[in-house]
Design an enzyme around this catalytic site. Sequence first.
Site, PDB file in Angstrom:
ATOM      1  CB  SER A 129      -0.939  -0.117   1.284  1.00 18.19           C
ATOM      2  OG  SER A 129      -1.455   1.165   1.511  1.00 18.19           O
ATOM      3  CE1 TYR A 141      -4.291  -2.132   4.886  1.00 15.15           C
ATOM      4  CE2 TYR A 141      -3.343   0.235   4.415  1.00 15.15           C
ATOM      5  CZ  TYR A 141      -3.974  -1.123   4.016  1.00 15.15           C
ATOM      6  OH  TYR A 141      -4.212  -1.207   2.482  1.00 15.15           O
TER       7      TYR A 141
HETATM    8  P1  NAP Z   1     -12.080  -4.890  -0.803  1.00 16.04           P
HETATM    9  O1  NAP Z   1     -12.883  -4.508  -1.904  1.00 16.04           O
HETATM   10  O2  NAP Z   1     -12.556  -4.709   0.464  1.00 16.04           O
HETATM   11  O3  NAP Z   1     -11.944  -6.751  -1.113  1.00 16.04           O
HETATM   12  C1  NAP Z   1     -11.156  -7.376   0.113  1.00 16.04           C
HETATM   13  C2  NAP Z   1     -11.309  -8.763  -0.078  1.00 16.04           C
HETATM   14  O4  NAP Z   1     -10.832  -9.617   0.752  1.00 16.04           O
HETATM   15  C3  NAP Z   1     -12.742  -9.107  -0.281  1.00 16.04           C
HETATM   16  O5  NAP Z   1     -12.826 -10.223  -1.458  1.00 16.04           O
HETATM   17  C4  NAP Z   1     -12.971  -9.828   1.012  1.00 16.04           C
HETATM   18  O6  NAP Z   1     -14.458 -10.627   0.974  1.00 16.04           O
HETATM   19  C5  NAP Z   1     -11.760 -10.523   1.403  1.00 16.04           C
HETATM   20  N1  NAP Z   1     -11.511 -10.509   2.735  1.00 16.04           N
HETATM   21  C6  NAP Z   1     -11.607  -9.725   3.719  1.00 16.04           C
HETATM   22  N2  NAP Z   1     -11.017 -10.127   4.911  1.00 16.04           N
HETATM   23  C7  NAP Z   1     -11.306 -11.383   4.757  1.00 16.04           C
HETATM   24  C8  NAP Z   1     -10.898 -12.565   5.788  1.00 16.04           C
HETATM   25  N3  NAP Z   1     -10.541 -12.261   6.834  1.00 16.04           N
HETATM   26  N4  NAP Z   1     -10.717 -13.960   5.061  1.00 16.04           N
HETATM   27  C9  NAP Z   1     -11.080 -13.998   3.909  1.00 16.04           C
HETATM   28  N5  NAP Z   1     -11.299 -13.046   2.727  1.00 16.04           N
HETATM   29  C10 NAP Z   1     -11.333 -11.810   3.186  1.00 16.04           C
HETATM   30  O7  NAP Z   1     -10.566  -4.454  -0.873  1.00 16.04           O
HETATM   31  P2  NAP Z   1      -9.579  -3.982  -1.666  1.00 16.04           P
HETATM   32  O8  NAP Z   1      -9.676  -2.512  -1.750  1.00 16.04           O
HETATM   33  O9  NAP Z   1      -9.808  -4.450  -3.050  1.00 16.04           O
HETATM   34  O10 NAP Z   1      -8.071  -4.432  -1.308  1.00 16.04           O
HETATM   35  C11 NAP Z   1      -7.246  -5.361  -1.681  1.00 16.04           C
HETATM   36  C12 NAP Z   1      -5.937  -5.182  -1.382  1.00 16.04           C
HETATM   37  O11 NAP Z   1      -5.548  -3.890  -1.658  1.00 16.04           O
HETATM   38  C13 NAP Z   1      -5.944  -5.152   0.265  1.00 16.04           C
HETATM   39  O12 NAP Z   1      -4.471  -6.182   0.691  1.00 16.04           O
HETATM   40  C14 NAP Z   1      -5.717  -3.731   0.663  1.00 16.04           C
HETATM   41  O13 NAP Z   1      -5.143  -3.376   1.763  1.00 16.04           O
HETATM   42  C15 NAP Z   1      -4.985  -3.017  -0.653  1.00 16.04           C
HETATM   43  N6  NAP Z   1      -4.972  -1.773  -0.857  1.00 16.04           N
HETATM   44  C16 NAP Z   1      -6.188  -1.284  -1.156  1.00 16.04           C
HETATM   45  C17 NAP Z   1      -6.077   0.260  -1.332  1.00 16.04           C
HETATM   46  C18 NAP Z   1      -7.565   0.795  -1.703  1.00 16.04           C
HETATM   47  O14 NAP Z   1      -7.683   2.087  -1.684  1.00 16.04           O
HETATM   48  N7  NAP Z   1      -8.529   0.286  -2.011  1.00 16.04           N
HETATM   49  C19 NAP Z   1      -4.905   0.840  -1.222  1.00 16.04           C
HETATM   50  C20 NAP Z   1      -3.827   0.200  -1.123  1.00 16.04           C
HETATM   51  C21 NAP Z   1      -3.830  -1.075  -0.729  1.00 16.04           C
HETATM   52  P3  NAP Z   1     -15.083 -10.729   2.338  1.00 16.04           P
HETATM   53  O15 NAP Z   1     -15.385  -9.696   2.798  1.00 16.04           O
HETATM   54  O16 NAP Z   1     -16.339 -11.871   1.668  1.00 16.04           O
HETATM   55  O17 NAP Z   1     -14.236 -11.860   3.062  1.00 16.04           O
END
Ligand code: NAP
Length: 241
Positions: A129, A141
């Site tokens: 991130s 985080y």
């Molecule tokens: P998201 O839309 O919330 O999706 C998260 C995914 O992880 C979902 O499929 C969720 O499904 C699953 N998940 C969460 N907790 C879980 C658990 N305990 N066990 C199994 N599955 C789990 O998140 P995203 O924004 O795409 O993030 C993806 C990655 O990118 C993460 O590592 C995040 O830290 C990183 N990131 C995101 C951003 C941003 O701005 N979006 C920025 C920097 C980094 P369920 O809830 O059904 O389990």
Amino acid sequence: MSQKRTFLITGASKGIGFALSQRLAASGHQVIGIARSAPAQPFPGHFVALDLADSAGFKQALEDITAQFPLDGVINNVGLVRPQYLADVTLDALDEVLKVNLQPALLATQAALPGMQSRGFGRVVNISSLTVLGVPQRTSYAAAKAALVSFTRSWALELATQGITVNAVAPGPTETELFRASNPPGSLGEQRYLSSVPMKRFGQPDEIAATIAFLLSEEAGFMTGQTLYVDGGASIGVAQI
Ligand code: NAP
């Protein structure tokens, strides 16, 4: 035409993980996705419902998955954010965040390793991130995401001669459920993030997925140990004077 591969994606039901699943499947790759609940739309591959905070359950699932599928790569995408100021961070909160961000990455990569080594080809992409550069309220985080960069560099060196590359992608603010949970439309958080992105917009999940897909490709074979910021210029924007 690149070879068809088999990839495991954690956190595959929404956001970046789901966009990547769709993109890889559209290119003919086999995708195994994990999340707690099934996606709203049909999953473009084999979906396993599992809480990745449950290490014992995940280890068992990995045994089943590796017995069934020859994994060519792992995308360690699952993440958990608990926004807290320094004074409010408890040891339990720190443990909870480290557990979901780091333990599944270690277990999934270890499970895929023997197969990747035996075939002399492998791809690992850890999702870090932009917050590793410093953002308020991200003690736990950002520490977890920095550790993923460290995993990336260590594993890249260990596996460099084996046809296995290990890289990280560090997204900036990207329009997903995770991002919106901490930064709803009209919030101060949204304004703060938007003002920090030189492009003055948020990323789309498929823009992050496109970079990950490149790192998984044959063409990215000479690239390892790197962290790519996909952030509308935000990581360079912090140096403005
Ligand atoms: P998201 O839309 O919330 O999706 C998260 C995914 O992880 C979902 O499929 C969720 O499904 C699953 N998940 C969460 N907790 C879980 C658990 N305990 N066990 C199994 N599955 C789990 O998140 P995203 O924004 O795409 O993030 C993806 C990655 O990118 C993460 O590592 C995040 O830290 C990183 N990131 C995101 C951003 C941003 O701005 N979006 C920025 C920097 C980094 P369920 O809830 O059904 O389990």
